[in-house]
Every structure is written in C-alpha cells, then in structure tokens.
Write an enzyme that holds these catalytic residues in place. Structure first.
Site, PDB file in Angstrom:
ATOM      1  NE  ARG A 163      -3.670  -2.449   0.167  1.00 24.59           N
ATOM      2  CZ  ARG A 163      -3.351  -3.623  -0.350  1.00 24.59           C
ATOM      3  NH1 ARG A 163      -2.223  -3.761  -1.034  1.00 24.59           N
ATOM      4  NH2 ARG A 163      -4.150  -4.664  -0.218  1.00 24.59           N
ATOM      5  CB  SER A 245      -9.302  -1.226   4.167  1.00 30.29           C
ATOM      6  OG  SER A 245      -9.864  -2.438   3.704  1.00 30.29           O
ATOM      7  CD  GLU A 350      -5.722   0.976   2.271  1.00 36.09           C
ATOM      8  OE1 GLU A 350      -5.970   0.801   1.063  1.00 36.09           O
ATOM      9  OE2 GLU A 350      -5.813   0.083   3.117  1.00 36.09           O
TER      10      GLU A 350
END
Length: 358
Positions: A163, A245, A350
């Site tokens: 990520r 998320s 995130e």
C-alpha cells in the site's frame, strides 16, 4: 450540487469547501492547472474518484484539482507476449477493469470493484484478494512539479511496497510532487485469470491457491465478496459510504505472534522475519464489533449520531448520514487506541487525511 463543496466528491461524503476548484478533462488542462497553482504558490490537492480521502470540514484553502480525464486504449503486443493497456488517470478504475476483460485480457480481475480512479491506483499500490497494481503496472506517465516536465516512470522507479509507492512517499497532505496523467499495464491475452493468491477467493472459485480460473468468473466472485463486506459503493446503502479499509494490515516482526492468541491470522511477506496481520481481526478481538459507534456519532438512532464501523466489515468507517470528518476520526481514534491497548500494535490509516489527523 455546489461543486466547490468537496464532500459530494468523496466516497465517505465529508469535507468542506475548496478555496479554488478546477476540473480538468484533458492532460493538457491537468498540467496547466498544476502549473498555475505552482506559479501562484498555492497549496494543491489532487482529487479524482475521492475514494481515498478524508477531508476536514473546514475545507481546503488552496486549489483542488479534480482530474476527470477518461479513456482506455488497448495497445500493441509487448515482446514478452503481454498486451499494453493505457488508461487515463481520471478514468473510473472498475470500468477500466471491465473493459480489459471484455477485450480478452486478464490480470486485473481480482482488483474489480475498487472505487476511485485509475491514476490513484499506483499511488497507494492498490491491492485486494492477493493481487496488487504492482503485479501488472508497466509505467505511469507523470507531471513532475519541481521541473515542469512530463516523464514516464517504470515499475521499478515507482518503488512499490505494501500500500505504498514513491508517489505516495512524495505526497504531502494530498499534494503530490508527481501528478499521475495516465497509467499503463501489461496484461495477458487469455480467458484464464492470473494465479489466484487469496485463499478465500480460491475456495469460492473451487480452485487451489496458485491455480487460475475463468477471469470473468473471478470478477463476478470478487464483486460479490466486496459487496458482502460493503466495499462496493452503493448510493442506496449508507454502509458503503466509506474509504473502504480505513486501516492497513500491520506488518510486524514474527516474534509479535508470541503475544497474540493462538490462531491469530498472519501471512508471509517479502521482508525476512516479518509477517502481516489482519487489521480486521485485531479490531474485532479488541472489542470493536461491526456497527460500533460512539455516543453522538453512533448512527441514525442517536440524536446527532452519524458515523460507525460498517455493519458488514470492521475495517470500514461509514458515514451513516451527514457525518462530519470529526465523527469519522472519532471512530478511528477509538479503534486505534483500543487495538494498541489490547495488543500493543499501532494501526495506521490507509486513506489520506487532508487538513486533519488522528
């Protein structure tokens, strides 16, 4: 809709007004808008699908540039037999995935249903169900603000991690040093999917992990799995008004497993001596169930309540109706603190937090 208000342009639906708002539908307009903000010394926020942003209710004091370029071009066959596909940065990501499959190309099917634009995918190295953008991305065409030049950055130059990417690491408060103009992928011309790396997806498809399946069937299953977790935006379902998320899965030393309950989910990673944990499992076991809220933020039944964890998946923080950025962040802070207290593990957000912080 007042297009200067940013909340309607994000999937969570929070965010105040932009001091200056520009919508660009061509690469030339994108470059001109970025250069103009640069020349004026104005702060710059890039927005496209708005699926990875939590913007403060006070709004944004600089220029907000909405990239609205579109287009998917199936290109030539590459020397290794794969096919090049060029996608405009502002093109809706899931539509691009659908177009590649319709053209008989596989490789992106496990990334179906992810909201947002194509240009955002390499920034976050978007991933799901065992697949990530880094597996198939060939290069990204970017505008470098420091030099005023347009250049192509290949997979290696993008410095992908979990990520993460060089693009993300050089972005400050939503303002990137490198503005993505288009992305290019190398995909296989075959009806079968890429190897299925994710156990849950493999089970639903009736194949063993590492095997291939029909690519169209993979897309169908992924869309169903994401929808069951509230991870496909549905304007009729408030449970899907989120950034997906909110926390990344922690990557920690393998020794941390000794302090966790037996059976705690963990997955191998490339870094020696490290493992990846399940943030959703940690959140649940720390006492935060699906639908968790706080007094004053806990959903429509409470006066003024507007935000909760998703009722379908503990990783998403949802806007139950008229939530503020403060409501969203209050839930995030409570969850982060609870996981830290229970397990000693720090969760990290995130989405980008614009003008606000945990």
């Amino acid at each position: 809709m007042n297009t200067h208000m940013l909340a309607p342009l994000t999937t969570t639906g929070v965010g105040g007004p932009a001091a200056t708002f520009v919508r660009a539908s061509t690469q030339e307009q994108v470059v001109a808008a970025v250069a103009a903000a640069q020349d004026a010394g104005a702060d710059l926020l890039i927005l496209a699908g708005g699926s990875n942003l939590v913007i403060d209710d006070a709004g944004y004091g600089g220029t907000v540039l909405q990239i609205a370029t579109e287009g998917v071009a199936i290109g030539e066959e590459l020397p290794d037999g794969r096919v090049r596909v060029d996608i405009a940065a502002g093109h809706p990501w899931d539509d691009a995935v659908a177009q590649t499959l319709a053209a008989g190309l596989s490789g992106l099917e496990a990334l179906s249903g992810i909201p947002g634009s194509a240009g955002a995918t390499p920034v976050q190295n978007v991933g799901a169900y065992g697949s990530e953008v880094a597996h198939t991305l060939l290069e990204a065409k970017v505008y470098e603000r420091a030099t005023g030049r347009t250049t192509d950055l290949d997979n290696e130059a993008l410095g992908f991690g979990y990520r993460d990417s060089m693009l993300k690491r050089t972005t400050l408060n939503g303002s990137p040093e490198f503005v993505v103009l288009s992305v290019s992928f190398a995909l296989e011309r075959r009806p079968e999917s890429a190897p299925i790396r994710y156990a849950e997806l493999a089970r639903t498809l009736g194949v063993a992990a590492g095997e291939r399946a029909d690519a169209a069937a993979v897309r169908t299953k992924v869309l169903a799995l994401r929808a069951s977790k509230g991870m496909v935006l549905d304007t009729a379902d408030r449970d899907t008004y989120s950034t997906g998320s909110f926390f990344t899965n922690p990557i920690v030393p393998a020794s941390v497993l000794d302090a966790l309950p037996d059976g705690a989910p963990n997955f191998p990673v490339a870094q020696p001596g490290m493992v990846k944990l399940s943030a959703a499992w940690l959140i649940d076991k720390a006492g935060f169930a699906k639908g968790f809220g706080l007094p004053g933020t806990a959903g429509e039944a409470i006066a003024g309540g507007r935000a909760t964890l998703s009722t379908k998946h503990t990783l998403a923080i949802t806007n139950r109706g008229d939530a503020s950025s403060a409501d969203i962040l209050a839930i995030a802070r409570a969850v982060r603190a609870g996981v830290k207290e229970r397990f000693g593990i720090e969760l990290h957000n995130e989405p980008l937090l614009i003008g606000c912080a945990l």
